[in-house]
Design a protein around this motif. Structure first.
Motif, mmCIF file in Angstrom:
data_model
loop_
_atom_site.group_PDB
_atom_site.id
_atom_site.type_symbol
_atom_site.label_atom_id
_atom_site.label_comp_id
_atom_site.label_asym_id
_atom_site.label_seq_id
_atom_site.Cartn_x
_atom_site.Cartn_y
_atom_site.Cartn_z
ATOM 1 N N LYS A 7 40.828 -3.817 24.763
ATOM 2 C CA LYS A 7 40.227 -4.541 25.882
ATOM 3 C C LYS A 7 40.044 -5.986 25.437
ATOM 4 C CE LYS A 7 37.867 -0.481 27.643
ATOM 5 N NZ LYS A 7 36.566 0.175 27.870
ATOM 6 N N GLU A 8 40.996 -6.788 25.844
ATOM 7 C CA GLU A 8 41.019 -8.187 25.415
ATOM 8 C C GLU A 8 39.705 -8.902 25.750
ATOM 9 O OE1 GLU A 8 42.306 -10.669 28.275
ATOM 10 O OE2 GLU A 8 40.960 -11.945 27.134
ATOM 11 N N GLU A 9 39.109 -8.510 26.874
ATOM 12 C CA GLU A 9 37.861 -9.130 27.326
ATOM 13 C C GLU A 9 36.769 -9.063 26.246
ATOM 14 O OE1 GLU A 9 36.349 -7.081 30.723
ATOM 15 O OE2 GLU A 9 34.919 -8.659 31.226
ATOM 16 N N TRP A 10 36.793 -7.985 25.460
ATOM 17 C CA TRP A 10 35.701 -7.793 24.496
ATOM 18 C C TRP A 10 36.106 -8.057 23.049
ATOM 19 C CZ3 TRP A 10 32.018 -8.461 27.444
ATOM 20 C CH2 TRP A 10 31.965 -7.857 28.704
ATOM 21 N N CYS A 11 37.374 -8.424 22.824
ATOM 22 C CA CYS A 11 37.798 -8.697 21.441
ATOM 23 C C CYS A 11 37.195 -10.018 20.974
ATOM 24 C CB CYS A 11 39.319 -8.743 21.330
ATOM 25 S SG CYS A 11 39.867 -9.189 19.658
ATOM 26 N N LEU A 12 36.480 -9.964 19.842
ATOM 27 C CA LEU A 12 35.794 -11.150 19.329
ATOM 28 C C LEU A 12 36.628 -11.904 18.308
ATOM 29 C CD1 LEU A 12 32.333 -9.473 18.712
ATOM 30 C CD2 LEU A 12 33.124 -10.623 20.777
ATOM 31 N N CYS A 14 37.133 -10.976 15.266
ATOM 32 C CA CYS A 14 36.437 -10.943 13.973
ATOM 33 C C CYS A 14 37.339 -10.422 12.861
ATOM 34 C CB CYS A 14 35.156 -10.126 14.060
ATOM 35 S SG CYS A 14 35.404 -8.352 14.245
ATOM 36 N N HIS A 15 38.432 -9.767 13.233
ATOM 37 C CA HIS A 15 39.415 -9.233 12.280
ATOM 38 C C HIS A 15 38.909 -8.038 11.469
ATOM 39 C CE1 HIS A 15 42.499 -12.573 12.568
ATOM 40 N NE2 HIS A 15 41.464 -13.089 13.207
ATOM 41 N N LEU A 16 37.758 -7.489 11.843
ATOM 42 C CA LEU A 16 37.253 -6.311 11.115
ATOM 43 C C LEU A 16 38.260 -5.166 11.156
ATOM 44 C CD1 LEU A 16 33.464 -5.497 11.750
ATOM 45 C CD2 LEU A 16 34.667 -5.558 9.567
ATOM 46 N N THR A 53 41.810 -13.620 21.892
ATOM 47 C CA THR A 53 42.198 -12.825 20.727
ATOM 48 C C THR A 53 42.471 -11.401 21.185
ATOM 49 O OG1 THR A 53 39.886 -12.369 20.251
ATOM 50 C CG2 THR A 53 40.897 -14.188 19.052
ATOM 51 N N PRO A 134 33.073 -3.661 16.453
ATOM 52 C CA PRO A 134 31.669 -3.877 16.784
ATOM 53 C C PRO A 134 31.402 -4.050 18.278
ATOM 54 C CG PRO A 134 32.621 -5.869 15.860
ATOM 55 C CD PRO A 134 33.674 -4.810 15.760
ATOM 56 N N ASN A 135 32.442 -4.237 19.072
ATOM 57 C CA ASN A 135 32.182 -4.560 20.480
ATOM 58 C C ASN A 135 32.911 -3.649 21.461
ATOM 59 O OD1 ASN A 135 30.572 -6.316 22.021
ATOM 60 N ND2 ASN A 135 32.367 -7.525 22.615
ATOM 61 N N GLY A 136 33.352 -2.509 20.988
ATOM 62 C CA GLY A 136 34.036 -1.580 21.886
ATOM 63 C C GLY A 136 35.313 -2.143 22.478
ATOM 64 N N VAL B 23 34.724 -12.074 7.860
ATOM 65 C CA VAL B 23 34.090 -11.659 9.117
ATOM 66 C C VAL B 23 32.774 -12.415 9.307
ATOM 67 C CG1 VAL B 23 32.980 -9.724 10.320
ATOM 68 C CG2 VAL B 23 35.199 -9.396 9.233
ATOM 69 N N ARG B 26 33.447 -15.853 10.633
ATOM 70 C CA ARG B 26 33.852 -15.897 12.047
ATOM 71 C C ARG B 26 32.703 -15.552 12.985
ATOM 72 N NH1 ARG B 26 38.029 -12.699 9.802
ATOM 73 N NH2 ARG B 26 39.763 -14.026 9.198
ATOM 74 N N GLN B 27 31.730 -14.794 12.488
ATOM 75 C CA GLN B 27 30.675 -14.316 13.367
ATOM 76 C C GLN B 27 29.424 -15.188 13.365
ATOM 77 O OE1 GLN B 27 30.514 -11.208 15.499
ATOM 78 N NE2 GLN B 27 32.554 -12.074 15.446
ATOM 79 N N ASN B 439 28.913 -6.510 24.860
ATOM 80 C CA ASN B 439 29.668 -5.693 25.806
ATOM 81 C C ASN B 439 28.660 -4.889 26.637
ATOM 82 O OD1 ASN B 439 31.103 -3.681 27.080
ATOM 83 N ND2 ASN B 439 32.532 -3.383 25.394
ATOM 84 N N ILE B 442 28.324 -1.111 26.227
ATOM 85 C CA ILE B 442 27.576 -0.641 25.057
ATOM 86 C C ILE B 442 26.088 -0.924 25.241
ATOM 87 C CG2 ILE B 442 27.237 -0.962 22.564
ATOM 88 C CD1 ILE B 442 30.212 -1.807 22.411
#
Lengths: 143, 501
Positions: A7-12, A14-16, A53, A134-136, B23, B26-27, B439, B442
């Motif tokens: 879900k591009e809308e929620w991608c931050l 962060c690269h985790l 992202t 982290p953001n679904g 991370v 970036r955060q 989000n 969530i």
């Protein structure tokens, strides 16, 4: 089948997911040991144009071009429909890399093809990028 | 120029664990962390850290921790470090100090000095898993008399009310002070839970009109975003006179935050400061308040309850008595620990009174004057758990508002820097890249989980007391005992000391 969707809308960005993927597929139990001082080559990659992202990994297409293109029978669908790689058969010709419309297959340093296999063939048994996002923004679901 | 301040926190990185994934870099919207090519490792600038714990929570190898800075000024019980630091800031800027969230100073927390009763032997407790346990609450005036038609049937003519599945609502937090996604999460959770959320003084975003059945719309001194559809859309209308974190003063949302949809929703031009006056300039008496209450009732055809929200101040009981006679259906009282997106530090930390004491005296006063049933009482100002809810209800509240607790459920770590507008958790910010960190799928689920858990706990505590409905708990001060409280405190709260029969 259950697939990974982003879900591009929620991608931050962060690269985790990249690091969790590298850890999941390292075969090493300790995350620090798996990642410390290593150059990672994950199956999921976060792409960005500076604004948007997006985590890209194998789409497990219904009619995968990579399987059609594979000259050695190294790529196949398993019983769930997931596209899997048999490294022992791969000759590293790169045909799959060229036909994949998503850029989700690559030839690794070992000289064989690799891609997301939904963490089915590692100890986690579920996609770690999904679990740790982290953001679904990465989900594993039936659609 | 010398920087007289020292960093309040120290970012400690365990380099054995850090894998340079970046991370944290970036955060962090405060730009604390960065990768230093020369060293080949991550470096942190502790002076910028606000201790929001975002990096700590996201670090995949748990290599980070944030500690209070051990580098401290020479200890002094009178001239504590914070006073020196604040003077340095003011000596540099010449400005009023700003703070966010509730009063953090070590004033007594009366909820923590009150204990709840339970049944033993002579009055059986109730198991809420096996027997019905009612936590539903109606807010609004309770009619004193019953009317019947000529055949003797009861005429079900009741004043407008709010129906809550449990005695908790989300406090007023404006769109502007919190993000679009935070509002979306509150609205969705309120709908799912059968309770209400409150727009605050920021108007109602057009996307959220669909949650109207669970929305309380606020009319505050700036009247931002107030128009006919707005009033008609709310399930109830709240006139905000005061806020616990900053009694007696207005509000100020800087022009920098009045952008895009915030500007449209507030109905003011982009970039203009949203200044809410300290008083409502049409309300200088209870009679004036009554006029506004009835203007709103007239505009909404007497279909919606009107709430009047005040801050808990010294003479709160007399003010509440006036409000109960003004035609308002619900009085909301916000204690001195209530949160805020920004308030002058001196006011937040020194003005107002604890909600427990305010509630005790208001409920008592309204009962003495026989006007308690004219209104419902909703209290706010740091309700932290289901036990606080139960204690507030025993002290006389009909329901509570939670603000800070709901933000914490969504990820807030109470770093208390909402006023910077750079909330790393995507809550108190309007920066699009930060807003998307929350989000609402969530966040709404987390809010629902928290309140579902609280409701179970409330039922367990009620069952333990042998009480099976909130109605029987309200104002039931015999179910409370104080510990370590003096005679005056016990008298104001209207409870006995532990050990007293």
């Amino acid at each position: 089948m259950k697939k990974i969707y982003v879900k591009e809308e929620w991608c931050l960005g962060c690269h985790l997911c990249e690091f969790e993927c590298a850890y999941a597929n390292s075969g090493i139990g300790n995350i620090v040991l798996a990642l410390k001082d290593k150059e990672i080559d994950p199956n999921v990659k976060v792409l960005s144009d500076g604004k948007i992202t997006f985590a890209v990994s194998c789409r497990h297409c219904d009619e995968p071009l990579c399987i059609s293109a594979c000259i050695s029978g190294a790529l196949s669908k398993d019983e769930t429909g997931a596209v899997m790689v048999d490294k022992s058969k791969c000759v590293g010709c790169g045909s799959c890399v060229m036909v994949c419309p998503y850029g989700a297959v690559r030839i690794t340093k070992e000289g064989t093809a690799n891609k997301c296999q939904l963490c089915m063939n590692n100890t986690f048994g579920e996609p770690l990028c999904v679990k740790k996002c982290p953001n679904g923004a990465i989900v594993f679901e039936e659609k | 120029m010398i920087d007289y301040n020292v960093a309040p926190f120290e970012v400690v990185r365990d380099y054995d664990k850090c894998v340079n994934c970046r991370v944290c870099e970036r955060q962090c919207s405060n730009e604390v962390h960065h990768y230093e090519e020369g060293f080949g490792k991550m470096i942190s600038d502790s002076t910028k850290c606000v201790d929001c714990q975002r990096c700590v929570c996201l670090c995949p190898t748990k290599a980070l921790k944030i500690l209070p800075n051990q580098n401290a000024f020479r200890p002094n019980a009178n001239w504590q470090q914070k006073y020196l630091t604040e003077i340095y800031k003011q000596a540099e800027s010449g400005g009023v100090l700003l703070s966010s969230m509730g009063n953090p100073e070590p004033f007594p927390v009366y909820f923590d000095k009150i204990l709840i009763n339970a049944s033993q032997v002579t009055n059986p407790s109730i198991d809420p898993l096996r027997e019905p346990m009612e936590t539903r609450v109606f807010l609004g005036a309770k009619p004193q008399t019953m009317q019947r038609d000529r055949e003797g049937k009861i005429l079900p003519k009741l004043p407008p009310r709010l129906k809550l599945s449990m005695p908790v609502m989300f406090s007023a937090m404006s769109y502007g002070s919190i993000s679009y996604n935070a509002h979306a999460a509150l609205a969705r959770a309120a709908e799912k839970l059968g309770i209400y959320y409150n727009t605050g003084e920021g108007g109602l975003h057009k996307d959220f009109y669909k949650y109207s059945a669970n929305t309380i719309v606020q009319v505050a001194s700036g009247r931002f975003g107030v128009h006919k559809d707005y009033l008609e859309d709310g399930a109830a209308i709240e006139i905000k006179i005061g806020q616990g974190a900053k009694p007696g003063i207005g509000g100020h949302l800087p022009g920098a935050k009045i952008v895009g949809d915030v500007s449209k929703t507030r109905m003011i031009p982009e970039g203009s400061d949203a200044v809410s006056p300290a008083p409502h300039h049409d309300i200088y008496s209870i009679e004036d308040l009554r006029q506004l209450v009835y203007s709103i009732k007239e505009a909404t055809e007497y279909k919606k309850p009107v709430i009047v929200k005040i801050a808990a101040v010294h003479n709160v009981a007399a003010i509440a008595s006036g409000i109960a006679r003004s035609g308002a259906d619900i009085i909301a009282i916000d204690g001195f620990r209530g949160g805020t997106g920004a308030a002058p530090t001196r006011i937040r930390d020194n003005v107002g009174i604890p909600i427990e004491l305010a509630l005790g005296s208001v409920d008592q006063r309204l009962r003495e004057e026989n006007i308690r049933d004219n209104v419902s009482l909703v209290v706010a100002g740091s309700i932290r758990s289901s036990a606080d809810v139960v204690k507030a209800i025993c002290l006389g509240a009909d329901a509570v508002y939670i603000g800070s607790a709901s933000l914490v459920a969504m990820g807030c770590h109470l770093c208390r820097t909402c006023n910077y507008g750079k909330c790393n958790w995507g809550i108190a910010t309007q920066r699009p890249d930060l807003v998307k960190r929350l989000n609402p799928d969530i966040a709404a689920e987390r809010l629902i989980n928290m309140l579902t858990a609280w409701n179970h706990e409330i039922q367990e505590m009620m069952g333990g007391m042998g009480i099976n409905s909130i109605e029987a708990l309200r104002g039931n001060r015999l179910m409370l005992r104080g510990v370590g409280l003096n005679e005056r405190e016990l008298a104001v709260l209207g409870i006995k000391h532990a050990g007293e029969v």
